[in-house]
Write an enzyme that holds these catalytic residues in place. Structure first.
Site, PDB file in Angstrom:
ATOM      1  N   CYS A 383      -6.056  25.447  37.221  1.00  0.00           N
ATOM      2  CA  CYS A 383      -7.386  25.611  36.619  1.00  0.00           C
ATOM      3  C   CYS A 383      -7.611  24.583  35.506  1.00  0.00           C
ATOM      4  O   CYS A 383      -7.773  23.417  35.816  1.00  0.00           O
ATOM      5  CB  CYS A 383      -7.576  27.045  36.162  1.00  0.00           C
ATOM      6  SG  CYS A 383      -9.314  27.519  36.196  1.00  0.00           S
ATOM      7  N   HIS A 509      -6.378  30.054  41.027  1.00  0.00           N
ATOM      8  CA  HIS A 509      -5.157  30.600  40.416  1.00  0.00           C
ATOM      9  C   HIS A 509      -4.227  31.156  41.494  1.00  0.00           C
ATOM     10  O   HIS A 509      -4.338  32.338  41.850  1.00  0.00           O
ATOM     11  CB  HIS A 509      -5.519  31.744  39.455  1.00  0.00           C
ATOM     12  CG  HIS A 509      -6.251  31.297  38.244  1.00  0.00           C
ATOM     13  ND1 HIS A 509      -5.646  31.154  37.022  1.00  0.00           N
ATOM     14  CD2 HIS A 509      -7.544  30.968  38.074  1.00  0.00           C
ATOM     15  CE1 HIS A 509      -6.535  30.747  36.136  1.00  0.00           C
ATOM     16  NE2 HIS A 509      -7.694  30.626  36.741  1.00  0.00           N
ATOM     17  N   GLU A 511      -1.252  32.001  41.263  1.00  0.00           N
ATOM     18  CA  GLU A 511      -0.304  32.985  40.726  1.00  0.00           C
ATOM     19  C   GLU A 511      -0.706  34.431  41.031  1.00  0.00           C
ATOM     20  O   GLU A 511       0.151  35.312  41.087  1.00  0.00           O
ATOM     21  CB  GLU A 511      -0.115  32.794  39.212  1.00  0.00           C
ATOM     22  CG  GLU A 511      -1.300  33.143  38.313  1.00  0.00           C
ATOM     23  CD  GLU A 511      -2.287  31.999  38.108  1.00  0.00           C
ATOM     24  OE1 GLU A 511      -2.335  31.107  38.968  1.00  0.00           O
ATOM     25  OE2 GLU A 511      -3.023  32.007  37.107  1.00  0.00           O
TER      26      GLU A 511
HETATM   27  N1  GLN Z   1     -11.971  26.706  30.871  1.00  0.00           N
HETATM   28  C1  GLN Z   1     -11.984  26.208  32.197  1.00  0.00           C
HETATM   29  C2  GLN Z   1     -13.215  26.666  32.970  1.00  0.00           C
HETATM   30  O1  GLN Z   1     -13.851  27.616  32.604  1.00  0.00           O
HETATM   31  C3  GLN Z   1     -10.711  26.579  32.913  1.00  0.00           C
HETATM   32  C4  GLN Z   1     -10.553  28.059  33.109  1.00  0.00           C
HETATM   33  C5  GLN Z   1      -9.141  28.474  33.448  1.00  0.00           C
HETATM   34  O2  GLN Z   1      -8.192  27.725  33.214  1.00  0.00           O
HETATM   35  N2  GLN Z   1      -8.974  29.696  33.940  1.00  0.00           N
HETATM   36  O3  GLN Z   1     -13.562  26.065  33.961  1.00  0.00           O
END
Ligand code: GLN
Length: 537
Positions: A383, A509, A511
């Site tokens: 992310c 994600h 995970e």
């Molecule tokens: N802050 C970033 C976004 O909103 C990444 C979010 C994250 O790492 N879960 O796109």
């Protein structure tokens, strides 16, 4: 059969591992052939943890249907290999929101709206929702917090009523407490448990099973004494010894016959013992790793490892299946700078840049990506970790020194990471990100393709910003491949650098989908790549 309901409460202190015990029982019942749903009730006023700082709450877990939930749901999924949903995590905030909305619609027909019956009715409805679909033999509901807390009262009252309404044959109470060992006296103490059960009794709930968290084996006599004072059967006093990993708890609960006690209480025939062979193998393997792999986790919440719960668990799973122990070294991204990065990250065989929000620590993350890329050290970004990788390439290979995410600097001329179109007009912060499962189409012949062995996957998301496609052609010219894309939106889901030994990052994600019996392929292959690096390189 109609679903049987099991409620798990906790007393004396918090952090007794209620979620793990609940998940372990669920796993044992599942392994005996029953279908089990598991749910967490959280007594706080946030509608969900989406706007909570990870330092407050630990990780926000995300379900396939886009609910942002307590991290216990992660344990449930990892233990059971099932998908949970919106219905599996209910907060006081959500309960009140529903009741207040109903009140505004005039649904209470002039009545005064009160905690009892309106809030308790809504709690009961949310609990029974899972059982009502008739898919489950058991619904296990964990009540967050500690018995005696003001916030927990409506929940305890609700489950008391449910037992009254559904009858003792259909509802069972499990209460977890702590048995402290007083070193100086050399004694185990039963008093806190007695007091805690008394407190539960004051609210009209008599526990059927006690699970006692303890650092020492509890002698038979001690258990009998607790049984007598707390009004439970002696065989329903179960100990939960401290164990090195949470994955041993289901095996320990099986040894303590917790599942058998529960089935007996429900007067259900005892089906064949739970088959926990694969699980046992996993635990055995985790205890005998053939080597250690050092992975650096670069994040800004590293002081609280719970903020990265699912990532850490996914590394445990991936390590076991690679026959190694993944040793995670935490690096506070705020402390990483260009001058010292090679010294700081020395000895790491793999580098992960973690998810995150906001400006703090972003520069350190970008520097860590640069170091991993230039030193040919296996890299895995998740992310914000992927977004940092894109910024790093744009700055150092495309020469855009001011490349940035518009989350950090909305005025930069080179927004290589930009807010998604669909997010631009959103004003409420809670529950409004791009959340949950979305399809990702994988490019044939890419590293991602090799890792997944498929061309289509569904992974979970929680973000507002994305790779700005205007820059994609330029980024591709300097060696980046967008190997995973959402076909509908053209949103880049996976990037990789084929010229590098192992460099991959995802907007989603992974995970959240790694389980004990089904580790995630991305984590598996990253750990494998890291294990092939010698530490002295
Ligand atoms: N802050 C970033 C976004 O909103 C990444 C979010 C994250 O790492 N879960 O796109």
């Amino acid at each position: 059969m109609a679903a049987k309901y099991i409620f798990v409460t906790g007393g004396v202190v918090s952090s007794l591992g209620k979620g793990i015990v609940a998940a372990s029982l669920a796993r044992l019942l599942q392994a005996r052939g029953f279908s089990v749903a598991i749910q967490k009730l959280d007594p706080y006023l946030n509608v969900d943890p989406d706007t909570l700082n990870p330092y407050e709450h630990g990780e926000c877990y995300v379900t396939i249907d886009g609910a942002v939930t307590d991290l216990d749901l992660g344990h449930y999924e990892r233990f059971l290999g099932i998908n949970t949903t919106q219905d599996n995590n209910v907060t006081t905030g959500r309960i009140y929101q529903t009741v207040i909305n109903n009140e505004r619609k005039g649904e209470y027909l002039g009545k005064t709206v009160q905690v009892i019956p309106h809030i308790t009715d809504e709690i009961k409805r949310r609990i029974q929702l899972l059982g009502a679909c008739r898919q489950y033999d058991f619904v296990i509901t964990e009540i967050g917090g500690t018995v005696g807390d003001i916030e927990s009262l409506p929940y305890v009252e609700s489950v008391r009523q449910l037992r009254y309404e559904m009858g003792a044959d259909n509802v069972l109470f499990i209460h977890l407490t702590l048995v402290p060992f007083i070193q100086a006296a050399g004694e185990l103490k039963s008093k806190p448990t007695q007091h805690s059960v008394k407190q539960l009794l004051e609210t009209g709930v008599q526990p059927d099973v006690l699970v006692l968290r303890t650092e020492k084996d509890l002698p038979r006599e001690f258990r009998r004494k607790i049984a007598l004072f707390c009004n439970v059967d002696p065989d329903a006093v179960v100990q939960s010894l401290d164990v090195p990993t949470i994955y041993e708890v289901p095996l320990m609960m099986q040894k303590e016959r917790l599942d058998e006690v529960v089935l007996k209480k429900f007067k259900l025939a005892n089906p064949p013992e739970a088959d926990m062979e694969a699980w046992k193998k996993f635990v055995e393997k985790s205890k005998h790793p053939k080597k250690i792999v050092n992975v650096g986790l670069v994040g800004k919440y590293v002081e609280l490892p719970d903020a990265y719960k699912s990532i850490l668990e996914a590394f445990i799973h991936a390590g076991v299946y690679n026959e190694c122990k993944v040793k995670i070294h935490f690096f506070q991204s705020e402390h990483i700078d260009e001058r010292t990065v090679s010294e700081t990250l020395k000895g790491m065989q793999g580098i992960m840049v973690a998810p995150g929000f906001g400006e703090r620590g972003v520069e350190g993350k970008i520097t860590a990506v640069h170091y991993a890329r230039k030193s040919n050290i296996p890299f895995f970004g998740i992310c914000l970790g992927m977004q940092c990788a894109v910024i790093e390439l744009a700055r150092n290979e495309l020469g855009y020194r001011d490349a940035q995410s518009s989350e950090i600097n909305p005025n930069t001329p080179h927004k290589v990471i930009d807010i998604m179109e669909s997010q631009k007009h959103i004003t409420n912060l809670g529950g409004t990100m791009r959340l949950g499962g979305y399809k990702c189409t994988i490019k044939e012949g890419s590293l991602a393709h090799k890792i997944y062995g498929r061309t289509e996957v569904v992974e979970r998301h929680r973000h507002r910003f994305e790779l700005n496609n205007e820059y994609l052609p330029e980024l591709e010219k300097v060696g980046l491949v967008a190997s995973g894309v959402n076909e509908q939106t053209r949103l880049v889901e996976i990037i990789e650098i084929p010229a590098h030994r192992f460099f991959i990052a995802s907007q989603f994600h992974p995970e959240f989908q790694s389980t004990v019996l089904k580790p995630h392929p991305l984590f598996m292959s990253f750990v494998k790549a890291a294990s092939e690096i010698s530490t002295v390189e």
